[in-house]
Design a protein around this motif. Structure first.
Motif, mmCIF file in Angstrom:
data_model
loop_
_atom_site.group_PDB
_atom_site.id
_atom_site.type_symbol
_atom_site.label_atom_id
_atom_site.label_comp_id
_atom_site.label_asym_id
_atom_site.label_seq_id
_atom_site.Cartn_x
_atom_site.Cartn_y
_atom_site.Cartn_z
ATOM 1 N N SER A 49 0.842 -1.202 0.000
ATOM 2 C CA SER A 49 0.000 0.000 0.000
ATOM 3 C C SER A 49 0.877 1.252 0.000
ATOM 4 O O SER A 49 0.459 2.295 -0.498
ATOM 5 N N ILE A 50 2.091 1.155 0.521
ATOM 6 C CA ILE A 50 3.013 2.305 0.552
ATOM 7 C C ILE A 50 3.321 2.764 -0.874
ATOM 8 O O ILE A 50 3.212 3.948 -1.208
ATOM 9 N N VAL A 51 3.699 1.814 -1.724
ATOM 10 C CA VAL A 51 4.031 2.162 -3.114
ATOM 11 C C VAL A 51 2.771 2.566 -3.881
ATOM 12 O O VAL A 51 2.767 3.550 -4.623
ATOM 13 N N GLN A 52 1.690 1.824 -3.692
ATOM 14 C CA GLN A 52 0.463 2.161 -4.432
ATOM 15 C C GLN A 52 -0.049 3.555 -4.082
ATOM 16 O O GLN A 52 -0.502 4.299 -4.956
ATOM 17 N N LYS A 53 0.067 3.913 -2.810
ATOM 18 C CA LYS A 53 -0.386 5.244 -2.399
ATOM 19 C C LYS A 53 0.512 6.321 -3.029
ATOM 20 O O LYS A 53 0.026 7.355 -3.496
ATOM 21 N N ALA A 54 1.807 6.076 -3.056
ATOM 22 C CA ALA A 54 2.744 7.037 -3.655
ATOM 23 C C ALA A 54 2.436 7.213 -5.141
ATOM 24 O O ALA A 54 2.460 8.329 -5.668
ATOM 25 N N TRP A 55 2.145 6.107 -5.816
ATOM 26 C CA TRP A 55 1.835 6.171 -7.256
ATOM 27 C C TRP A 55 0.558 6.961 -7.513
ATOM 28 O O TRP A 55 0.425 7.645 -8.517
ATOM 29 N N LYS A 56 -0.383 6.837 -6.578
ATOM 30 C CA LYS A 56 -1.653 7.532 -6.748
ATOM 31 C C LYS A 56 -1.467 9.049 -6.616
ATOM 32 O O LYS A 56 -2.118 9.831 -7.311
ATOM 33 N N ASN A 57 -0.533 9.439 -5.750
ATOM 34 C CA ASN A 57 -0.360 10.861 -5.443
ATOM 35 C C ASN A 57 0.783 11.547 -6.194
ATOM 36 O O ASN A 57 0.897 12.759 -6.188
ATOM 37 N N SER A 58 1.669 10.772 -6.813
ATOM 38 C CA SER A 58 2.809 11.372 -7.510
ATOM 39 C C SER A 58 3.297 10.439 -8.613
ATOM 40 O O SER A 58 2.749 9.361 -8.793
ATOM 41 N N HIS A 59 4.313 10.878 -9.334
ATOM 42 C CA HIS A 59 4.805 10.079 -10.460
ATOM 43 C C HIS A 59 6.032 9.259 -10.101
ATOM 44 O O HIS A 59 6.839 8.917 -10.960
ATOM 45 N N TYR A 60 6.203 8.954 -8.873
ATOM 46 C CA TYR A 60 7.328 8.135 -8.433
ATOM 47 C C TYR A 60 6.897 7.344 -7.204
ATOM 48 O O TYR A 60 5.837 7.634 -6.639
ATOM 49 N N PRO A 61 7.658 6.349 -6.774
ATOM 50 C CA PRO A 61 8.957 5.922 -7.306
ATOM 51 C C PRO A 61 8.819 4.864 -8.417
ATOM 52 O O PRO A 61 7.883 4.078 -8.426
ATOM 53 N N ASP A 62 9.802 4.877 -9.327
ATOM 54 C CA ASP A 62 9.942 3.783 -10.284
ATOM 55 C C ASP A 62 10.623 2.618 -9.560
ATOM 56 O O ASP A 62 11.466 2.842 -8.687
ATOM 57 N N LEU A 63 10.258 1.403 -9.955
ATOM 58 C CA LEU A 63 10.837 0.213 -9.314
ATOM 59 C C LEU A 63 11.769 -0.503 -10.293
ATOM 60 O O LEU A 63 11.391 -0.742 -11.447
ATOM 61 N N HIS A 64 12.955 -0.815 -9.836
ATOM 62 C CA HIS A 64 13.963 -1.436 -10.707
ATOM 63 C C HIS A 64 14.483 -2.746 -10.110
ATOM 64 O O HIS A 64 14.751 -2.806 -8.911
ATOM 65 N N GLY A 65 14.630 -3.762 -10.944
ATOM 66 C CA GLY A 65 15.231 -5.028 -10.519
ATOM 67 C C GLY A 65 16.570 -5.219 -11.217
ATOM 68 O O GLY A 65 16.626 -5.258 -12.444
ATOM 69 N N TRP A 66 17.630 -5.311 -10.441
ATOM 70 C CA TRP A 66 18.984 -5.434 -10.991
ATOM 71 C C TRP A 66 19.669 -6.676 -10.425
ATOM 72 O O TRP A 66 19.327 -7.138 -9.329
ATOM 73 N N VAL A 67 20.655 -7.186 -11.180
ATOM 74 C CA VAL A 67 21.479 -8.282 -10.663
ATOM 75 C C VAL A 67 22.950 -7.941 -10.869
ATOM 76 O O VAL A 67 23.366 -7.577 -11.978
ATOM 77 N N TYR A 68 23.710 -8.062 -9.803
ATOM 78 C CA TYR A 68 25.140 -7.738 -9.821
ATOM 79 C C TYR A 68 25.946 -9.012 -10.071
ATOM 80 O O TYR A 68 25.638 -10.080 -9.516
ATOM 81 N N GLY A 69 26.963 -8.898 -10.903
ATOM 82 C CA GLY A 69 27.821 -10.047 -11.205
ATOM 83 C C GLY A 69 29.071 -10.033 -10.344
ATOM 84 O O GLY A 69 29.899 -9.133 -10.471
ATOM 85 N N LEU A 70 29.210 -11.042 -9.479
ATOM 86 C CA LEU A 70 30.398 -11.098 -8.605
ATOM 87 C C LEU A 70 31.668 -11.278 -9.436
ATOM 88 O O LEU A 70 32.747 -10.867 -9.037
#
Ligand code: CO
Length: 210
Positions: free
Chosen positions: A163-184
């Motif tokens: 609900s934290i992210v959904q509420k933020a999306w409803k009221n503003s244009h952020y945050p964008d969510l990113h999925g990254w993987v780091y190579g050891l």
């Protein structure tokens, strides 16, 4: 010198160097932090958020746990997320896993790890969702690494379900969510998944009263 004493000595040298470069550095940061990013990463000592992204103190708000999980009953994660989104107003949330993650590997075994089982159960659920794809990969390391990517994807989805992210999306244009993987093995980060702010979710997870 005891090993931990070296850390304190290094700290003195680091602080002195910072002041030499920028005499106002600590005064400025002590008054205010305005990071643009929330980082949710693995606790693995080989994946330090600031160092691998070339960011300085004050630039990334960081939460780390075993296998970079977003568990919706984890009060620690939820507190960090709420503070980052509603008070710091971060523009991007990054879930960063890493290839060869021990937590992901452990979750795919049948070994009894005691209390750690409870945490790993959340990763086993990711395996169950993607079982057919993952089990079709012959090489064990490749299988684990694909699971690392899928786990990051599922944790980004878990963020969107809050609900934290959904509420933020409803009221503003952020945050964008990113999925990254780091190579050891090469030190490089690979973006594997993204949910831009405002993306419609499966209605099953949408709240009507935010
Ligand atoms: Co890990």
């Amino acid at each position: 010198m005891k090993p931990y004493e070296k850390l304190l000595l290094e700290n003195k040298a680091w602080a002195a160097e910072k002041i030499m470069d920028d005499p106002d550095f600590f005064n400025r940061l002590a008054d205010l932090q305005t990071p643009e990013f929330l980082w949710i990463g693995c606790s693995d000592s080989r994946v330090p958020a600031n160092e691998i992204t070339g960011t300085r103190p004050g630039e990334i708000f960081v939460h780390r746990n075993v296998a970079n999980m977003v568990v919706h009953t984890d009060l620690n994660l939820l507190t960090v997320l709420d503070y980052a989104v509603n008070h710091l107003k971060v523009k991007h949330i990054i879930v960063c896993g890493h290839y060869g993650c021990g937590g992901v590997k452990a979750s795919m075994s049948n070994h009894n790890f005691g209390i750690i089982n409870k945490w790993l159960r959340n990763i086993k659920d990711v395996y169950r969702f993607h079982r057919e794809e993952v089990d079709n990969i012959k090489n064990e390391d490749d299988r684990i690494n694909r699971m690392v990517e899928l786990n990051v994807q599922e944790q980004v989805m878990n963020l969107a379900k809050t609900s934290i992210v959904q509420k933020a999306w409803k009221n503003s244009h952020y945050p964008d969510l990113h999925g990254w993987v780091y190579g050891l093995k090469d030190g490089l980060i690979k973006p594997v998944y993204e949910i831009p702010a405002g993306t419609a979710l499966d209605p099953l997870y949408e709240f009507d009263d935010l």
